[in-house]
Design a protein around this motif. Structure first.
Motif, PDB file in Angstrom:
ATOM      1  N   ALA A 210       0.831  -1.207   0.000  1.00 49.49           N
ATOM      2  CA  ALA A 210       0.000   0.000   0.000  1.00 49.49           C
ATOM      3  C   ALA A 210       0.864   1.255   0.000  1.00 49.49           C
ATOM      4  O   ALA A 210       0.562   2.225  -0.704  1.00 49.49           O
ATOM      5  CB  ALA A 210      -0.928  -0.012   1.211  1.00 49.49           C
ATOM      6  N   LEU A 211       1.947   1.254   0.773  1.00 46.85           N
ATOM      7  CA  LEU A 211       2.862   2.404   0.767  1.00 46.85           C
ATOM      8  C   LEU A 211       3.530   2.569  -0.599  1.00 46.85           C
ATOM      9  O   LEU A 211       3.709   3.692  -1.077  1.00 46.85           O
ATOM     10  CB  LEU A 211       3.922   2.242   1.845  1.00 46.85           C
ATOM     11  CG  LEU A 211       3.480   2.525   3.275  1.00 46.85           C
ATOM     12  CD1 LEU A 211       4.545   2.068   4.255  1.00 46.85           C
ATOM     13  CD2 LEU A 211       3.189   3.996   3.448  1.00 46.85           C
ATOM     14  N   PHE A 212       3.897   1.457  -1.222  1.00 44.92           N
ATOM     15  CA  PHE A 212       4.501   1.507  -2.555  1.00 44.92           C
ATOM     16  C   PHE A 212       3.519   2.090  -3.569  1.00 44.92           C
ATOM     17  O   PHE A 212       3.877   2.954  -4.382  1.00 44.92           O
ATOM     18  CB  PHE A 212       4.935   0.100  -2.971  1.00 44.92           C
ATOM     19  CG  PHE A 212       5.588   0.031  -4.303  1.00 44.92           C
ATOM     20  CD1 PHE A 212       6.916   0.372  -4.453  1.00 44.92           C
ATOM     21  CD2 PHE A 212       4.877  -0.382  -5.421  1.00 44.92           C
ATOM     22  CE1 PHE A 212       7.530   0.316  -5.690  1.00 44.92           C
ATOM     23  CE2 PHE A 212       5.479  -0.442  -6.656  1.00 44.92           C
ATOM     24  CZ  PHE A 212       6.810  -0.097  -6.791  1.00 44.92           C
ATOM     25  N   ALA A 213       2.273   1.641  -3.522  1.00 41.65           N
ATOM     26  CA  ALA A 213       1.261   2.158  -4.444  1.00 41.65           C
ATOM     27  C   ALA A 213       0.982   3.634  -4.192  1.00 41.65           C
ATOM     28  O   ALA A 213       0.842   4.421  -5.140  1.00 41.65           O
ATOM     29  CB  ALA A 213      -0.024   1.339  -4.305  1.00 41.65           C
ATOM     30  N   LEU A 214       0.898   4.031  -2.919  1.00 41.15           N
ATOM     31  CA  LEU A 214       0.669   5.430  -2.583  1.00 41.15           C
ATOM     32  C   LEU A 214       1.811   6.317  -3.073  1.00 41.15           C
ATOM     33  O   LEU A 214       1.583   7.413  -3.593  1.00 41.15           O
ATOM     34  CB  LEU A 214       0.501   5.586  -1.066  1.00 41.15           C
ATOM     35  CG  LEU A 214       0.284   7.002  -0.565  1.00 41.15           C
ATOM     36  CD1 LEU A 214      -1.102   7.489  -0.968  1.00 41.15           C
ATOM     37  CD2 LEU A 214       0.447   7.055   0.933  1.00 41.15           C
ATOM     38  N   ALA A 215       3.043   5.820  -2.939  1.00 45.03           N
ATOM     39  CA  ALA A 215       4.210   6.593  -3.382  1.00 45.03           C
ATOM     40  C   ALA A 215       4.145   6.857  -4.877  1.00 45.03           C
ATOM     41  O   ALA A 215       4.296   8.000  -5.330  1.00 45.03           O
ATOM     42  CB  ALA A 215       5.487   5.845  -3.023  1.00 45.03           C
ATOM     43  N   ASN A 216       3.927   5.815  -5.634  1.00 50.08           N
ATOM     44  CA  ASN A 216       3.924   5.983  -7.085  1.00 50.08           C
ATOM     45  C   ASN A 216       2.681   6.722  -7.571  1.00 50.08           C
ATOM     46  O   ASN A 216       2.748   7.476  -8.542  1.00 50.08           O
ATOM     47  CB  ASN A 216       4.072   4.629  -7.762  1.00 50.08           C
ATOM     48  CG  ASN A 216       5.450   4.075  -7.548  1.00 50.08           C
ATOM     49  OD1 ASN A 216       6.442   4.780  -7.675  1.00 50.08           O
ATOM     50  ND2 ASN A 216       5.528   2.809  -7.186  1.00 50.08           N
TER      51      ASN A 216
ATOM     52  N   LEU B 142       8.479   5.409  -0.426  1.00 49.91           N
ATOM     53  CA  LEU B 142       9.257   4.260  -0.903  1.00 49.91           C
ATOM     54  C   LEU B 142      10.224   3.765   0.166  1.00 49.91           C
ATOM     55  O   LEU B 142      10.401   2.551   0.337  1.00 49.91           O
ATOM     56  CB  LEU B 142      10.016   4.614  -2.181  1.00 49.91           C
ATOM     57  CG  LEU B 142       9.226   4.603  -3.472  1.00 49.91           C
ATOM     58  CD1 LEU B 142      10.079   5.102  -4.627  1.00 49.91           C
ATOM     59  CD2 LEU B 142       8.680   3.235  -3.782  1.00 49.91           C
ATOM     60  N   MET B 143      10.843   4.692   0.897  1.00 59.29           N
ATOM     61  CA  MET B 143      11.741   4.277   1.984  1.00 59.29           C
ATOM     62  C   MET B 143      10.965   3.564   3.087  1.00 59.29           C
ATOM     63  O   MET B 143      11.402   2.528   3.597  1.00 59.29           O
ATOM     64  CB  MET B 143      12.478   5.481   2.555  1.00 59.29           C
ATOM     65  CG  MET B 143      13.526   6.049   1.632  1.00 59.29           C
ATOM     66  SD  MET B 143      14.397   7.426   2.349  1.00 59.29           S
ATOM     67  CE  MET B 143      15.726   6.555   3.161  1.00 59.29           C
ATOM     68  N   LEU B 144       9.821   4.095   3.464  1.00 62.69           N
ATOM     69  CA  LEU B 144       9.001   3.438   4.481  1.00 62.69           C
ATOM     70  C   LEU B 144       8.523   2.071   4.013  1.00 62.69           C
ATOM     71  O   LEU B 144       8.479   1.114   4.794  1.00 62.69           O
ATOM     72  CB  LEU B 144       7.810   4.320   4.854  1.00 62.69           C
ATOM     73  CG  LEU B 144       8.117   5.564   5.667  1.00 62.69           C
ATOM     74  CD1 LEU B 144       6.862   6.406   5.845  1.00 62.69           C
ATOM     75  CD2 LEU B 144       8.702   5.190   7.009  1.00 62.69           C
ATOM     76  N   SER B 145       8.169   1.975   2.751  1.00 65.15           N
ATOM     77  CA  SER B 145       7.744   0.694   2.195  1.00 65.15           C
ATOM     78  C   SER B 145       8.859  -0.338   2.251  1.00 65.15           C
ATOM     79  O   SER B 145       8.630  -1.507   2.586  1.00 65.15           O
ATOM     80  CB  SER B 145       7.278   0.887   0.750  1.00 65.15           C
ATOM     81  OG  SER B 145       6.981  -0.338   0.143  1.00 65.15           O
TER      82      SER B 145
END
Length: 184
Positions: free
Chosen positions: A37-43, A161-164
């Protein structure tokens, strides 16, 4: 003179062990979904800024003046560096970094730690690049808020992305209840 602790291993790099979190039966699954979810939110955040930039219109009262700034390839580079660093970090076998015996090559631990450092360096470089891009390209020129959003979206992409990567690292380090650790 002090004596080393009883659980001290001289092969370790850090004195503190890897963290173990207890958030229930499905902790690994929750962590993997949260990282996704964090990766998707980042992009999504950065792609939103790129699409807004591509469709930016001049002000309605002055139609001859073009928009002052657009998202270019330079804006994509920090995100690409962070994504590359995330991939490098999550490809590494966690047991090699811990220094567990059983790997035939004694330099495998050293190489795994080197690749881990390179991955985190790529992510830190991406974050530093996005912050410097925000300051130099968007804030120093004193653009309206609708255009500085492009820079803020770039920074938020790299932070997410770092948090992911960290959440995925921790989630993959946690063992499931039914995982078996077989050794000969």
């Amino acid at each position: 003179m002090s004596f080393p602790r009883s659980d001290y291993d001289p092969r370790r790099v850090c004195l503190n062990p890897f963290p173990e979190f207890n958030i229930g039966k499905h902790r690994r699954t929750i962590g993997i979904y949260l990282a996704g979810a964090l990766f998707a939110l980042a992009n999504w955040t950065f792609l939103d800024a790129a699409i807004l930039s591509a469709h930016a219109h001049p002000p309605y009262d002055e139609p001859q003046i073009p928009p002052p700034v657009h998202v270019t390839f330079v804006d994509w580079v920090p995100g690409i560096c962070s994504l590359l660093g995330m991939l490098i970090i999550n490809i590494i076998d966690k047991d090699r970094i811990k220094g567990d015996d059983g790997f035939g090559d004694p330099g495998a631990v050293w190489r795994a730690r080197l690749f881990l450092f390179i991955g985190f360096a790529c992510m830190a470089g991406g974050l530093a690049g996005s912050v410097s891009l925000l300051v130099l390209k968007y804030i120093m020129h004193d653009y309206p808020e609708q255009y500085t959003y492009y820079g803020y979206a770039n920074v938020s992409q790299n932070v997410a992305l770092m948090l992911s990567a960290v959440v995925l690292w921790i989630a993959q380090s946690v063992h499931e209840e039914y995982d078996y650790q077989l050794s000969l």
